[in-house]
Write a protein that holds these residues in place. Sequence first.
Motif: not given
Length: 98
Positions: A12-20
């Motif tokens: 899965s992709p990891i989608i958080t504020e840091q990865t954005a």
Amino acid sequence: MDKEKLFTLIKSPIITEQTAILSESLKQIVFKVDLDSTKREIKMAVEKLFKVKVLKVTTSIVKGKNKRNRFGVYKKSNYKKAFVSISKDSDIQFEGIN
């Protein structure tokens, strides 16, 4: 590499504020991948599944934390993160994918 391995390698992709922020500034996408996968396999899987040009892959293993609840102590499982750098002209959109 067979197609079945391609679909099971990237979980899965990891989608958080840091990865954005990483995605906007450095064109890096973060994925949760299989623990025994290599950088070459991850690169091939991302290129074939998303049809983008991968420049570099960096991996790290995240150790599972010990958690406690009313039934006792348990340990969350370890997982591997892959930081995939893509070329400037390519883009991966995760909106609308279930």
